[in-house]
Write a protein that holds these residues in place. Structure first.
Motif: not given
Length: 272
Positions: A26-43
């Motif tokens: 999910e984090a890698m998908r966000r990166a490819r979609e242009g997310d600026p980062g400093r993002l935690w994905i927790i499940a």
């Protein structure tokens, strides 16, 4: 303070999901979609969890599954150091959750966390690249066995609950978010790796003792002499010291004092 509030207080963002296929994916998908980062994905639960070499592992509810997305965190050559940054932060986080029992915690090269010789947490670092642009982002995935651990694994495993510690996903995630922010600041895009390396070594298990390293071409045995300046494992093979950049490590004379069941990745691997 939960993980979302802890992230905001340290300049990061966080999302807490009930269920995901994989927090790293999910984090890698966000990166490819242009997310600026400093993002935690927790499940709370993963359905497609994976470790090094594509190994699968069970991700039931009750454990912590978290991935941190960092966009352009450092030059590609030093980005693998983030595994050691995460290891030091992970050790501090779990130590703070279990108090006096933390004397039994140790880091196993390159990025597993052991409790009394059995794995209770681990790390998977992966890179996201664009053709012609090189490394774009790094995803640091961490799993902590809070309530469950696999009975059948490559190495012995354990969890905090079976050791008598009731730790919620929220508390574990908040501790990890805070400690990871501090460790990344100390690392400073690689400029502070000497301090991270010293911190990691102070928390490491097996230094000065026998170790077995499983490599694609076979096994090597010797004495674990510490870390090279780039984070490679220093293996003393009868007076000749070799720098090992990747491999499965087994500590102890019988090569069994290690753990598994969360996440693990080699120093050189991680797709960086």
């Amino acid at each position: 303070m939960g993980p979302i509030e802890a992230a905001l207080s340290t300049g990061y963002r966080a999302e807490l999901h009930e269920r995901l296929g994989s927090t790293n994916d999910e984090a890698m998908r966000r990166a490819r979609e242009g997310d600026p980062g400093r993002l935690w994905i927790i499940a709370r639960q993963q359905e497609q969890g994976r470790g090094r070499h594509g190994r699968n592992w069970v991700s039931p509810p009750g454990n912590l599954y978290a991935s941190l997305l960092l966009v352009e965190p450092a030059p590609a050559g030093v980005a693998p150091q983030l595994g050691f940054v995460a290891g030091a932060a992970l050790h501090r986080s779990v130590a703070g959750l279990i108090g006096p029992a933390s004397a039994g915690l140790s880091l196993k090269w390159p990025n597993d966390l052991l409790l009394d010789g059995a794995k209770c947490a681990g790390i998977l670092v992966e890179g996201v690249s664009w053709p012609g642009a090189g490394l774009r982002a790094v995803v640091i995935g961490m799993g902590v066995n809070l309530a469950h651990h696999p009975e059948t694994a490559l190495y012995p495993a354990t969890d905090l609950a079976v050791r008598g510690f009731a730790v919620s996903v929220e508390d574990a995630a908040a501790a990890l978010v805070r400690n990871m922010a501090a460790a990344i600041e100390l690392w400073n895009r690689g400029a502070g790796f000497a301090a991270i390396r010293a911190d990691w070594l102070a928390r490491a298990g097996g230094v000065g003792g026998p170790v077995r390293v499983r490599l694609p071409g076979g096994e090597r045995r010797g004495v674990f002499k510490g870390l090279a300046e780039d984070g490679s494992l220093l293996l003393d093979e009868g007076g000749v010291v070799a720098a090992i950049r990747a491999g499965d490590v087994f500590l102890g004379a019988d090569g069994s004092a290690v753990g598994a069941g969360a996440r693990s990745e080699t120093h050189e691997g991680a797709g960086l």
